[in-house]
Design an enzyme around this catalytic site. Structure first.
Site, PDB file in Angstrom:
ATOM      1  N   LYS A  25       0.829  -1.203   0.000  1.00  0.00           N
ATOM      2  CA  LYS A  25       0.000   0.000   0.000  1.00  0.00           C
ATOM      3  C   LYS A  25       0.866   1.257   0.000  1.00  0.00           C
ATOM      4  O   LYS A  25       1.848   1.334   0.724  1.00  0.00           O
ATOM      5  CB  LYS A  25      -0.928  -0.016   1.216  1.00  0.00           C
ATOM      6  CG  LYS A  25      -1.922  -1.179   1.188  1.00  0.00           C
ATOM      7  CD  LYS A  25      -2.712  -1.305   2.462  1.00  0.00           C
ATOM      8  CE  LYS A  25      -1.857  -1.762   3.617  1.00  0.00           C
ATOM      9  NZ  LYS A  25      -2.648  -2.131   4.818  1.00  0.00           N
TER      10      LYS A  25
ATOM     11  N   THR B 270      -8.167   8.837   9.272  1.00  0.00           N
ATOM     12  CA  THR B 270      -7.812   7.632   8.510  1.00  0.00           C
ATOM     13  C   THR B 270      -7.608   6.426   9.420  1.00  0.00           C
ATOM     14  O   THR B 270      -6.893   5.493   9.067  1.00  0.00           O
ATOM     15  CB  THR B 270      -6.524   7.890   7.697  1.00  0.00           C
ATOM     16  OG1 THR B 270      -5.476   8.301   8.611  1.00  0.00           O
ATOM     17  CG2 THR B 270      -6.725   8.966   6.652  1.00  0.00           C
TER      18      THR B 270
ATOM     19  N   GLY C 161      -7.972   3.009  10.828  1.00  0.00           N
ATOM     20  CA  GLY C 161      -8.521   1.743  10.351  1.00  0.00           C
ATOM     21  C   GLY C 161      -8.506   1.550   8.855  1.00  0.00           C
ATOM     22  O   GLY C 161      -9.211   0.678   8.335  1.00  0.00           O
ATOM     23  N   THR C 162      -7.695   2.310   8.138  1.00  0.00           N
ATOM     24  CA  THR C 162      -7.687   2.179   6.676  1.00  0.00           C
ATOM     25  C   THR C 162      -7.188   0.806   6.223  1.00  0.00           C
ATOM     26  O   THR C 162      -7.740   0.206   5.305  1.00  0.00           O
ATOM     27  CB  THR C 162      -6.823   3.278   6.026  1.00  0.00           C
ATOM     28  OG1 THR C 162      -5.544   3.313   6.682  1.00  0.00           O
ATOM     29  CG2 THR C 162      -7.484   4.636   6.135  1.00  0.00           C
ATOM     30  N   GLY C 163      -6.114   0.318   6.864  1.00  0.00           N
ATOM     31  CA  GLY C 163      -5.579  -0.992   6.478  1.00  0.00           C
ATOM     32  C   GLY C 163      -6.548  -2.117   6.766  1.00  0.00           C
ATOM     33  O   GLY C 163      -6.730  -3.032   5.946  1.00  0.00           O
ATOM     34  N   CYS C 164      -7.185  -2.062   7.929  1.00  0.00           N
ATOM     35  CA  CYS C 164      -8.194  -3.065   8.290  1.00  0.00           C
ATOM     36  C   CYS C 164      -9.344  -3.051   7.282  1.00  0.00           C
ATOM     37  O   CYS C 164      -9.830  -4.092   6.839  1.00  0.00           O
ATOM     38  CB  CYS C 164      -8.749  -2.783   9.685  1.00  0.00           C
ATOM     39  SG  CYS C 164      -7.502  -2.687  10.982  1.00  0.00           S
TER      40      CYS C 164
END
Length: 268
Positions: free
Chosen positions: A172, A203, A205-208
């Site tokens: 990412k 932002t 929790g974007t990866g989750c």
């Protein structure tokens, strides 16, 4: 109804972890199930404490689901200890689970270490059975052992991580200064998943959210590559419609369409 399982930690503020995963899966239209690996005390300002659950209860949760319900895809997030990681891998192999997406959470945005250093080696063995692993740039640096400053570095890191055995690697690009374009290495080719940088503080929790969205779309029958593109669109919309609920980094707008329908007025 397709069934998607998230194996991850709980976020008491609801912005990341299990809570973000369930919101994402539900908004996309799949049935969300969860196996909790750890309980965290966190809010929009950071992570303040973590209590890892005993491996036996993690196994019991997995067994209860696998013995009863067909799981169409699996998202794995926070897994802190070597024993838990090894147990999860054994259970996934025993029950022959498919469509495994791993988001290798290592350090929170506030700098809290979510993965114990001694567990990194075991995490690499778990990655070996994944269909897709989705590290951000700091996580890709940790997994590959190289510093990432350029797109060439991203490609080199992706090749190193691919050697661990996953079907595909998505690095990412959110930590880059110029843009938010992700790099996918899949079927022996590099693919840029374009993304423009969205000016938002919120932002959390974007990866989750991204990994859960990918697992959801795969469960719905989309190809891995198409699932990534759809998930990129989903998370861009969620970031654009994120909002503030505390004094730090706020959550994404997972249910923005529902919020609009209900007439909720919130700060964009």
């Amino acid at each position: 109804m397709k069934k998607v399982l998230t194996i991850a930690g709980s976020d008491s503020s609801g912005g990341a972890g299990i809570q973000a995963d369930i919101k994402t899966m539900s908004s996309i239209g799949v049935y969300a199930m969860s196996v909790i690996t750890a309980v965290t005390a966190q809010n929009t300002k950071g992570v303040f404490a973590v209590q890892d659950l005993d491996t036996t209860i993690v196994e019991a949760q997995l067994k209860a689901i696998f013995d009863d319900i067909k799981v169409d895809s699996v998202k794995i997030g926070m897994v802190s200890t070597s024993h838990t990681i090894k147990s999860i891998k054994n259970m996934l192999c025993k029950y022959k689970l498919k469509n495994i997406i791993i988001d290798p959470l290592m350090i929170s945005k506030s700098g809290y270490y979510l993965l114990k250093p001694e567990a990194i080696k075991e995490l690499k063995t778990l990655i070996s059975i994944a269909d897709l692993v989705t590290p951000n740039i700091p996580e890709a640096e940790e997994l590959s052992g190289i510093k990432i400053n350029t797109e060439k570095d991203m490609k080199k890191a992706a090749l190193i991580i691919k050697e661990y055995g996953p079907r595909a690697v998505l690095i990412k690009g959110g930590h880059k200064c110029s843009d938010a374009t992700d790099l996918l290495y899949f079927e022996n080719k590099f693919i840029n998943v374009e993304g423009s940088r969205i000016d938002s503080l919120n932002t959390h929790g974007t990866g989750c959210t991204l990994s859960s969205a990918i697992a959801s779309y795969i469960a719905l029958g989309y190809s891995l590559e198409k699932s990534i593109y759809l998930s990129k669109e989903y998370i861009n919309k969620a970031i654009k419609n994120s909002f503030s609920i505390g004094h730090g980094i706020g959550p994404l707008g997972h249910f923005i369409d529902l919020y609009k329908k209900s007439g909720v007025n919130f700060e964009l």
